[in-house]
Design a protein around this motif. Sequence first.
Motif, short mmCIF file in Angstrom:
data_model
loop_
_atom_site.label_atom_id
_atom_site.label_comp_id
_atom_site.label_asym_id
_atom_site.label_seq_id
_atom_site.Cartn_x
_atom_site.Cartn_y
_atom_site.Cartn_z
N GLY A 47 -17.93 9.80 15.11
CA GLY A 47 -18.54 8.55 15.55
C GLY A 47 -19.82 8.25 14.78
N LYS A 48 -20.41 9.27 14.20
CA LYS A 48 -21.69 9.07 13.52
C LYS A 48 -21.51 8.51 12.11
CE LYS A 48 -23.72 12.78 16.21
NZ LYS A 48 -24.12 14.19 16.19
N LEU A 70 -11.65 7.99 16.48
CA LEU A 70 -12.87 8.76 16.69
C LEU A 70 -12.65 9.99 17.56
CD1 LEU A 70 -15.69 6.08 17.01
CD2 LEU A 70 -14.78 7.25 15.01
N ASP A 71 -11.69 9.92 18.47
CA ASP A 71 -11.49 11.05 19.37
C ASP A 71 -10.26 11.88 19.04
OD1 ASP A 71 -13.68 10.19 20.92
OD2 ASP A 71 -12.39 8.66 21.83
N SER A 72 -9.60 11.56 17.93
CA SER A 72 -8.34 12.26 17.65
C SER A 72 -8.57 13.41 16.69
CB SER A 72 -7.34 11.30 17.03
OG SER A 72 -7.29 10.12 17.77
N GLU A 73 -8.10 14.58 17.06
CA GLU A 73 -8.15 15.73 16.16
C GLU A 73 -7.27 15.43 14.94
OE1 GLU A 73 -9.99 18.32 16.30
OE2 GLU A 73 -10.75 18.20 18.36
N SER A 74 -7.56 16.12 13.83
CA SER A 74 -6.81 15.88 12.60
C SER A 74 -5.30 16.01 12.82
CB SER A 74 -7.24 16.86 11.53
OG SER A 74 -8.64 16.84 11.43
N ALA A 75 -4.91 17.02 13.59
CA ALA A 75 -3.47 17.25 13.82
C ALA A 75 -2.84 16.06 14.54
CB ALA A 75 -3.27 18.53 14.61
N ALA A 114 0.85 -1.20 0.00
CA ALA A 114 0.00 0.00 0.00
C ALA A 114 0.88 1.25 0.00
CB ALA A 114 -0.92 -0.01 1.23
N ASN A 115 0.38 2.34 -0.61
CA ASN A 115 1.18 3.57 -0.66
C ASN A 115 0.36 4.84 -0.39
OD1 ASN A 115 -0.17 3.41 -3.14
ND2 ASN A 115 1.44 4.52 -4.23
N VAL A 116 -0.83 4.65 0.18
CA VAL A 116 -1.71 5.79 0.47
C VAL A 116 -2.33 5.58 1.85
CG1 VAL A 116 -3.89 6.92 -0.22
CG2 VAL A 116 -2.28 6.17 -1.99
N VAL A 117 -2.52 6.67 2.61
CA VAL A 117 -3.37 6.59 3.80
C VAL A 117 -4.38 7.75 3.75
CG1 VAL A 117 -1.94 5.30 5.45
CG2 VAL A 117 -1.58 7.76 5.17
N MET A 118 -5.54 7.51 4.31
CA MET A 118 -6.64 8.48 4.18
C MET A 118 -7.19 8.87 5.54
SD MET A 118 -8.49 6.64 0.92
CE MET A 118 -9.66 7.95 0.65
N PRO A 119 -6.43 9.66 6.29
CA PRO A 119 -6.95 10.04 7.60
C PRO A 119 -8.17 10.96 7.51
CG PRO A 119 -4.86 11.15 7.16
CD PRO A 119 -5.08 10.18 6.04
N ASN A 120 -8.92 10.92 8.59
CA ASN A 120 -10.17 11.62 8.68
C ASN A 120 -9.95 13.08 9.07
OD1 ASN A 120 -12.81 12.25 9.42
ND2 ASN A 120 -13.17 10.10 9.94
N LEU A 121 -10.54 14.01 8.31
CA LEU A 121 -10.46 15.43 8.67
C LEU A 121 -11.77 15.95 9.22
CD1 LEU A 121 -8.52 17.11 5.68
CD2 LEU A 121 -7.60 16.40 7.89
N SER A 122 -12.78 15.09 9.32
CA SER A 122 -14.10 15.56 9.78
C SER A 122 -14.00 16.03 11.23
CB SER A 122 -15.13 14.43 9.70
OG SER A 122 -15.02 13.73 8.50
N PRO A 123 -14.87 16.97 11.61
CA PRO A 123 -14.87 17.42 13.00
C PRO A 123 -15.09 16.23 13.95
CG PRO A 123 -16.35 18.76 11.66
CD PRO A 123 -15.89 17.63 10.80
N VAL A 124 -14.36 16.20 15.06
CA VAL A 124 -14.44 15.07 15.99
C VAL A 124 -15.88 14.82 16.45
CG1 VAL A 124 -13.72 14.27 18.29
CG2 VAL A 124 -12.03 15.25 16.73
#
Length: 348
Positions: free
Chosen positions: A305-306, A316-321, A291-301
Amino acid sequence: MDLIGIIDKLKDTRDLTNEEWEALLDTEDEEALSYLSSCARQVREKIYGKAVYIRGLIEFTNYCKNGCYYCGINCKNTNAERYRLSDEQILACVREGYELGFRTFVLQGGEDPYYTDDKIVSLVRAIKQMHPDCAVTLSIGEKSEESYRAFFEAGADRYLLRHETASPDHYRKLHPENLSWENRMNCLKTLRGIGYQVGCGMMVGSPYQTTEDIISDLRFIKEFHPDMCGIGPFIPHKDTIFKDEPAGTLEMTLKLLSIIRLLVPDVLLPATTALGTIDPMGREKGMQYGANVVMPNLSPVMVRGKYALYDGKICLDSESAECIKCLSARVASVGYEIVVDRGDHKNA
Ligand code: 5AD
Ligand code: FES
């Protein structure tokens, strides 16, 4: 032919007989799997070096008109707490993501009729205007050719639409009557024809999936030659009819990542969140298998969970940073490096 011979044949000809596919897909032989992953890494590094591309995923709506049996946000699930992000919230995610080094944004959502073509067009335009150096990827399901064209003309570069399964019979067991395998496959072809960079993909170990189905998926992937291919284990969601079905396995997902890398050497291949969910080191292992890609979540915390397609989703609880810091360390731990780049597809 022994397994090493089969893997060499796969690498050299990208074509196997049914018997060879079965032998490779059924094996748990550690020597063979370690050889398979080293071939996949070699191919990946020849084309993409040590770079890992990041995509900022913005899950902007969990309303969906469809009833896919496997999915936690399907329209029948009355327990799902529905949300939509406003344009301002979406653009704030983009702004923050840009500062964190993201140069691709993926707008993903359920098939939500609230977002008319005009609304999507204006969102895409706004993002491209803010950051002309970024790629915009859409992942909002099956639409008409006309809609796909309008989004493309507004500046959308890429489209993700997993084919889910290349077998029409298997498709029928995962989806209600009103959804059709033919339409899904036609959407992929339409997107390709319009000029999008296109991503397909499927779940590993989804209910009723047979070895034969996986062989069909692999043959389809080779033939379609997607720019991207998203695969991750099926994970049951408690509010679906598949709640008691077993999850797909880490081992099978890793094996398929390597096989897909060899079948389509230049494909962009994410180590998915679902893979990180079934195993705490899943994404790292995914990178070691090609694999050569990762897709972290930037949605508001507060909405993370929804957007629950399956149970147990990570971050689920981690801020984008925090996620990007965490991921950089994870990527580095296996000898790769996250880069600030649009991460376009490279032709091998
Ligand atoms: N487990 C794993 N993946 C899932 N998806 C949907 N539901 C699940 C699940 N229960 C995948 C589908 C879809 C993508 C957005 O997420 O393949 O295309
Ligand atoms: Fe999100 Fe590690 S990637 S917390």
